[in-house]
Write an enzyme that holds these catalytic residues in place. Sequence first.
Site, PDB file in Angstrom:
ATOM      1  N   LYS A  74       0.808  -1.238   0.000  1.00  0.00           N
ATOM      2  CA  LYS A  74       0.000   0.000   0.000  1.00  0.00           C
ATOM      3  C   LYS A  74       0.838   1.282   0.000  1.00  0.00           C
ATOM      4  O   LYS A  74       0.406   2.297  -0.537  1.00  0.00           O
ATOM      5  CB  LYS A  74      -0.952   0.011   1.203  1.00  0.00           C
ATOM      6  N   ASP A 110     -10.032   3.274   1.316  1.00  0.00           N
ATOM      7  CA  ASP A 110     -10.237   2.795   2.691  1.00  0.00           C
ATOM      8  C   ASP A 110     -10.768   3.958   3.530  1.00  0.00           C
ATOM      9  O   ASP A 110     -11.694   3.803   4.329  1.00  0.00           O
ATOM     10  CB  ASP A 110      -8.906   2.335   3.324  1.00  0.00           C
ATOM     11  N   ASN A 157      -2.322   3.771  21.130  1.00  0.00           N
ATOM     12  CA  ASN A 157      -1.664   2.631  20.487  1.00  0.00           C
ATOM     13  C   ASN A 157      -0.766   1.914  21.490  1.00  0.00           C
ATOM     14  O   ASN A 157      -0.238   2.521  22.414  1.00  0.00           O
ATOM     15  CB  ASN A 157      -0.831   3.107  19.289  1.00  0.00           C
TER      16      ASN A 157
HETATM   17  P1  ATR Z   1      -3.309  -2.281   9.470  1.00  0.00           P
HETATM   18  O1  ATR Z   1      -2.844  -1.905   8.086  1.00  0.00           O
HETATM   19  O2  ATR Z   1      -4.428  -3.270   9.485  1.00  0.00           O
HETATM   20  O3  ATR Z   1      -3.600  -1.076  10.318  1.00  0.00           O
HETATM   21  P2  ATR Z   1      -0.777  -2.568  10.795  1.00  0.00           P
HETATM   22  O4  ATR Z   1      -0.276  -1.370  10.050  1.00  0.00           O
HETATM   23  O5  ATR Z   1       0.102  -3.750  10.940  1.00  0.00           O
HETATM   24  O6  ATR Z   1      -2.105  -3.099  10.128  1.00  0.00           O
HETATM   25  O7  ATR Z   1      -1.266  -2.074  12.244  1.00  0.00           O
HETATM   26  C1  ATR Z   1      -1.800  -2.932  13.206  1.00  0.00           C
HETATM   27  C2  ATR Z   1      -2.238  -2.122  14.417  1.00  0.00           C
HETATM   28  O8  ATR Z   1      -2.800  -3.017  15.381  1.00  0.00           O
HETATM   29  C3  ATR Z   1      -1.089  -1.424  15.134  1.00  0.00           C
HETATM   30  O9  ATR Z   1      -1.545  -0.212  15.693  1.00  0.00           O
HETATM   31  C4  ATR Z   1      -0.718  -2.424  16.235  1.00  0.00           C
HETATM   32  O10 ATR Z   1      -0.083  -1.848  17.377  1.00  0.00           O
HETATM   33  P3  ATR Z   1       1.538  -1.636  17.409  1.00  0.00           P
HETATM   34  O11 ATR Z   1       1.790  -0.399  16.604  1.00  0.00           O
HETATM   35  O12 ATR Z   1       1.863  -1.491  18.826  1.00  0.00           O
HETATM   36  O13 ATR Z   1       2.118  -2.876  16.779  1.00  0.00           O
HETATM   37  C5  ATR Z   1      -2.104  -2.907  16.618  1.00  0.00           C
HETATM   38  N1  ATR Z   1      -2.081  -4.218  17.278  1.00  0.00           N
HETATM   39  C6  ATR Z   1      -1.846  -5.432  16.717  1.00  0.00           C
HETATM   40  N2  ATR Z   1      -1.933  -6.415  17.643  1.00  0.00           N
HETATM   41  C7  ATR Z   1      -2.223  -5.801  18.831  1.00  0.00           C
HETATM   42  C8  ATR Z   1      -2.452  -6.269  20.169  1.00  0.00           C
HETATM   43  N3  ATR Z   1      -2.398  -7.578  20.476  1.00  0.00           N
HETATM   44  N4  ATR Z   1      -2.727  -5.353  21.115  1.00  0.00           N
HETATM   45  C9  ATR Z   1      -2.794  -4.031  20.832  1.00  0.00           C
HETATM   46  N5  ATR Z   1      -2.592  -3.527  19.591  1.00  0.00           N
HETATM   47  C10 ATR Z   1      -2.312  -4.394  18.596  1.00  0.00           C
END
Ligand code: ATR
Length: 285
Positions: A74, A110, A157
């Site tokens: 992306k 999106d 976050n």
């Molecule tokens: P997307 O494109 O779907 O947003 P991404 O860019 O990988 O995917 O982002 C995933 C988001 O989910 C992030 O904000 C991630 O938090 P981190 O920045 O700390 O990694 C969050 N996320 C994923 N698993 C998580 C969990 N178990 N608890 C809290 N936040 C989570």
Amino acid sequence: MLSRVISGKIRICGIIGDPIEHTMSPLMHNAAFEKMGVAYWYLPFRVKKEALGKAIDGMRALNIKGLNVTIPHKVTVIPFLDKLDRFAERIGAVNTVVNDDGVLTGYNTDASGFLQALLERGIEPTEKKVVILGAGGASRAISFILAERGSNLVILNRTLNKARELADRISQIFQRETEALKLDRENLARALSKADILVNATSVGMYPDIDETPLTADLLSSGLVVFDTVYNPVKTRLLVEAEAVGAKTISGLDMFIWQGALVFEKWTGLKAPVELMREEVIKVL
Ligand code: ATR
């Protein structure tokens, strides 16, 4: 659908990503093409990171009409395109490429799909206080479009730095004070006590981890609108618990359908059969 004739007039569209096997976009778009009687076909293409440039060259060479772009391309697709629309440029991510006689333009539906899903339910986010969980790609698209629409944002976050970066960029571009907090119980309780809308833009609660939720039910209240960007399952644990306290809920499925509907309109110039697209995806989910 397979009965559709492949003639010399067919326009090819598709999606590039890796992995791509689980995408629901071909199903949704081919059903819409068939319903509207247009000579378009939509195919999945597994494109590895290192092959992205060649894939976009291929799009030009083969005169492919449109491509959706998903993980992990992306952001990295941008330098290969000729133009970006205003949103895609600000967000720094593209989920759709349109080929107009050899000129490739990147869009981010999106973001507009999210907004459309809210507006469709009669929710106008202007001047509303919105709590957004997550600071990844989905959060970025949502945060930018909400800031532009005049919402007041608090971004929480797990990794505080990423929330700070996003909040700083929004404050800078839109001249809107945007708060960044670490995603923990205390901050959630504080932020939610004043919130109108809660958006889960993390992947927490997504299949197969369907028993997970980003927050406990006692933090939810009936006055909230709860939007979960996760669409598999259609009703996440967060949405089930929000509904139980009387909150208004919106599924990520709505955002998925609307982003697809906006893509359909860009590629074909026709109004998308939104209800049919929704039904097709729900059948599989
Ligand atoms: P997307 O494109 O779907 O947003 P991404 O860019 O990988 O995917 O982002 C995933 C988001 O989910 C992030 O904000 C991630 O938090 P981190 O920045 O700390 O990694 C969050 N996320 C994923 N698993 C998580 C969990 N178990 N608890 C809290 N936040 C989570």
